[in-house]
Enzyme design. Structure first.
Site, mmCIF file in Angstrom:
data_model
loop_
_atom_site.group_PDB
_atom_site.id
_atom_site.type_symbol
_atom_site.label_atom_id
_atom_site.label_comp_id
_atom_site.label_asym_id
_atom_site.label_seq_id
_atom_site.Cartn_x
_atom_site.Cartn_y
_atom_site.Cartn_z
ATOM 1 N N HIS B 205 0.772 -1.127 -0.142
ATOM 2 C CA HIS B 205 -0.254 -0.008 0.282
ATOM 3 C C HIS B 205 1.288 0.743 -0.145
ATOM 4 C CE1 HIS B 205 -3.433 -2.672 1.726
ATOM 5 N NE2 HIS B 205 -3.881 -2.706 0.291
ATOM 6 N N HIS B 405 -4.118 -3.906 -13.314
ATOM 7 C CA HIS B 405 -4.425 -3.542 -11.680
ATOM 8 C C HIS B 405 -3.165 -2.528 -11.931
ATOM 9 C CE1 HIS B 405 -2.675 -6.878 -10.197
ATOM 10 N NE2 HIS B 405 -3.014 -5.454 -8.451
#
Lengths: 140, 482
Positions: B205, B405
Site C-alpha cells: 500500500h 491493475h
C-alpha cells in the site's frame, strides 16, 4: 528453533516441525513471532491464554496462526514464548495455548514482517515417526 | 507436461489454453500477454487459471490480465464471471484485501511548486495518514458507525464531514456496493475494523505524489483537467484487517462446507459456494460490507490529504484545487449485466487484481465519464510511476469490462530482499530524486522496482488489445510506503 522460510512470489511461507503436535503448535507460534519481530525486545508482563478447537487439524493450525495476527492487531499484544497442549477428542482437534509477552509498543518492538492472514495456499502436513511437519503460507 | 506447454499464441497480445486441454475445464483460458512480458509468466499462475476454468457456472472464459502472477486460488490478474443462478462465488476470486483499490486526486499545483518543499509536505502527510503495522486511525468509531459504513460505504464519510458529496459519482459504484450486511460479519472482523478507518496499512500500500510527465490523449486529458507537470496524488489501499478477517472467516466456512459435501478441490484456497446458497449469499453480503469499508477508507484518507495540503500552503479550498479524479477497486466481485449468446443476463464478475474498464456510453457511468469512459488507474513500482487510462469498448466483449491493475510482481519478497543486498537500494532511490518515506526500511527493500514487471509493457498490452487506452503517464516525486 525448527523452521525455515519458503519462497512465494507474493508472500511468505514457513515450514515448521515438532516431535509431537503440542510441540508443533508451540514451534509454529514461536516461529511466527520470530519472523514477525525481534523476540529479544519483548518482555514478559502478561499471559494470553485460551482454547481453540476445530473439526480438522488443518483448520486448527490456520486458526491458531490467525489468532496470533488478531492478538497483535486488536489486543496490541506481542509474544515472546508460546506454550501449547494439543488434544484430540472424538469430534474435535483442540489446542490449549499460553502466550507469554507484553503490550505492543511500536517504538520498542521492531516489526520485521507484517502478517495479515494465514492461508490454505499450498498447505502441507506431513507426519513420520520422528516429526510432525507443516507448511503454511501467509498473506503479507 | 507443464501447463505452459498448452499455451497457444492467437495474436500479438493474447495466449490461450483451449477447453479440453485438461480434464474438467469448462471454458477456455485466455491470458492477455505480449511477447515481451511472456517470459515472466509462472507455471503456478497458469495452473491457477486452469483451475478457475473448472469452477461450476463459469461463463465464456477464465481470463488473466498481463500483470498475472501467482495468487491464492485465483491468480492475481484473474477475471472470471459466473452465472447468478447456477454459478459460484469464491473468496479466492476476490482476495484477502477486499476492494483493495486506487484513488487519483488531481490538483492545480505544478511540479515546480513542490520542488523545494516536497520533503516537508510529504512528511506532513506521513504524520497525518497513519501507516504501517496494525496502524490505528484518529477516528474513534462506535460499532454503530461501522454498521453504517458497511451499509453506506463512502457516503458515510461524506455525511460525517470527511468527504465531499461531489466525490461520489467519481467513485466506482458511487462508493457503495449494495447488499453490505453487518449480520454476516464476525466479531473478530468488527474488532479489527473498528480502529483502522482512515489508515493506509502496510505492504504494497502506498501514497504517491506524482506529476503528469506525458499526455497521450489530449482531448480526454482536457476533460479530466490534466496537463503536463501537474501534481496528482495516487493512493493505494483497501479494507485493512476488516477485509482480511472476513476473507479468512469465509475461506474457513467454505472449506468446512465443501468437506462436508465431499467436494474435492484442486487447490485448497479455491473454495467456493453457489451464489444462490445461504453461505454464498452471506459471503457476498460480508464482502460487499468490506468493499464499502474500503471505499470509505479511501474517501477519508483523500479528505486527510486535502486538509493537510491546504494547511501546508495556508490556503482555502477556493484558492487551490484538490479534487478526486476517480477511485477504483481491483479486488472485488460484482453483479454486472452482459449479453451472452444474444441474451442479456446478470453475472457475478470476480476481479482479483484486475480493474473494471467501462467504456464511454456505459449506463453505469455518470457525468464526464459517460463521454470519455471510466478512468483506469494503474500504478507501477515506486520509482517508475504509473498511468491514467480510460476503459475501451473491446473490454466489454473480451474481458467482462476488465483490464490490468498494476505492474505485477516478478520477484518474491524474499528474493527482493536478497537482490537488494547486491544493489544498494537506498542509494538508487537517492539517485532517482524520488523522496521515499516508510515506517519500515524492510517494506522499501521488498518493494524495489526490480521486484515488478515494467509497467510500460503491461500498459502496452492492454492498449494494443484495446481493453483500455492511456491518457497520461505519471512519474513520482514523493512516495509513502505503508
Amino acid at each position: 528453533m525448527e523452521y525455515r522460510l519458503l519462497d512465494d512470489t507474493g508472500d511468505l511461507g514457513i515450514e515448521v516441525k515438532g516431535e509431537d503436535f503440542s510441540k508443533l503448535f508451540e514451534n509454529l507460534g514461536n516461529s511466527i513471532y520470530d519472523i514477525m519481530l525481534k523476540r529479544e525486545d519483548v518482555f514478559i508482563s502478561k499471559i494470553e491464554r485460551d482454547t481453540l478447537k476445530e473439526d480438522s487439524l488443518e483448520d486448527l493450525l490456520i486458526k491458531f496462526s490467525n489468532m496470533i495476527i488478531y492478538k497483535l492487531e486488536c489486543k496490541r499484544f506481542v509474544g515472546k514464548i508460546v506454550k501449547a497442549d494439543f488434544k484430540k477428542s472424538k469430534k474435535f482437534f483442540v489446542v490449549d495455548y499460553k502466550i507469554f509477552g507484553e503490550r505492543f509498543v511500536p517504538s520498542r518492538h521492531f516489526i520485521k514482517n507484517v502478517f495479515k492472514a494465514a492461508t490454505y495456499h499450498n498447505f502441507e502436513m506431513v507426519e513420520d515417526e520422528k516429526y510432525k511437519k507443516v507448511k503454511i503460507y501467509f498473506d503479507l | 507436461m507443464s501447463y505452459k506447454e498448452f499455451l497457444k499464441r492467437v495474436d500479438e497480445n493474447k495466449v490461450v489454453i483451449p477447453k479440453g486441454s485438461f480434464e474438467g475445464m469448462r471454458v477456455d483460458c485466455e491470458i492477455f500477454l505480449n511477447r515481451e512480458i511472456e517470459k515472466y509468466l509462472e507455471e503456478d499462475s497458469v495452473k491457477q487459471l486452469v483451475n478457475v476454468s473448472k469452477l461450476p457456472g463459469i461463463v465464456k472464459k477464465s481470463l488473466a490480465m498481463p500483470d498475472i502472477h501467482s495468487g491464492y486460488g485465483f491468480p492475481i490478474g484473474g477475471v472470471a464471471a459466473f452465472d447468478l443462478k447456477n454459478g459460484i462465488i469464491s473468496p479466492g476470486g476476490v482476495g484477502y484485501d477486499i476492494n483493495c483499490g486506487v484513488r487519483c486526486i488531481v490538483t492545480d499545483l505544478k511540479r515546480n511548486d513542490l520542488k523545494k518543499c516536497i520533503k516537508e509536505l510529504l512528511t506532513k502527510i506521513f504524520l497525518e495518514v497513519p501507516s504501517g503495522i496494525g496502524s490505528e486511525g484518529s477516528l474513534r468509531l462506535k460499532k454503530n458507525d461501522l454498521k453504517r459504513i458497511v451499509l453506506k460505504g463512502a457516503f458515510w464519510a461524506v455525511e460525517n464531514g470527511f468527504g465531499d458529496d461531489r466525490d461520489l459519482e467519481s467513485i466506482e459504484s458511487n462508493g457503495c456496493l449494495k447488499g453490505g450486511d453487518f449480520e454476516c460479519i464476525s466479531e473478530e472482523a468488527i474488532e479489527r475494523g473498528i480502529s483502522q478507518q482512515g489508515t493506509l496499512g502496510s505492504g504494497n500500500h502506498f501514497l504517491e505524489i506524482d506529476y503528469v510527465s506525458e499526455i497521450f490523449d489530449a482531448d480526454i486529458a482536457k476533460k479530466f483537467e490534466l496537463f503536463e507537470n501537474q501534481i496528482v496524488i495516487m493512493l493505494h489501499t483497501g479494507s485493512r484487517g476488516f477485509g482480511h478477517q472476513i476473507c479468512s472467516d469465509y475461506v474457513s466456512l467454505f472449506q468446512k462446507d465443501l468437506r462436508k459435501k465431499g467436494i474435492p478441490l484442486p487447490d485448497k484456497q479455491l473454495v467456493y459456494s453457489y451464489f444462490n446458497s445461504d453461505l454464498g449469499r452471506r459471503y457476498y453480503k460480508a464482502m460487499a460490507g468490506a468493499a464499502n469499508y474500503a471505499f470509505c477508507n479511501r474517501e477519508i484518507i483523500g479528505y486527510m490529504i486535502k486538509k493537510t495540503i491546504l494547511k501546508f500552503f495556508k490556503v482555502s479550498q477556493n484558492d487551490l484545487k484538490i479534487e478526486l479524479l476517480y477511485d477504483i477497486a481491483h479486488n472485488i466481485a460484482k453483479i454486472e449485466e452482459y449479453e451472452i449468446d444474444g441474451k442479456k443476463g446478470k453475472l457475478i464478475v470476480h476481479r482479483k487484481g484486475a480493474t473494471r474498464s467501462f467504456p464511454k456510453g456505459h449506463p453505469e457511468l455518470k457525468g464526464i465519464f459517460k463521454e470519455t469512459g471510466q478512468p483506469v488507474l494503474i500504478p507501477g513500482d515506486m520509482l517508475s510511476g504509473g498511468y491514467i487510462l480510460v476503459g475501451g469498448e473491446r473490454s466489454v466483449e473480451e474481458t467482462f469490462s476488465s483490464t490490468c491493475h498494476g505492474a505485477g510482481r516478478t520477484l518474491s519478497r524474499k528474493e527482493a530482499v536478497r537482490f537488494s543486498k547486491r544493489v544498494n537500494v537506498f542509494d538508487k532511490i537517492k539517485e532517482s530524486g524520488v523522496f521515499v518515506l516508510s515506517q519500515s526500511n524492510r517494506t522499501i527493500v521488498e518493494e524495489i522496482p526490480q521486484a515488478y514487471k515494467n509497467v510500460d509493457d503491461v500498459v502496452k498490452t492492454v492498449r494494443d488489445a484495446k481493453l483500455s487506452f492511456p491518457v497520461a503517464k505519471l512519474l513520482p516525486i514523493g512516495v509513502i510506503k505503508g
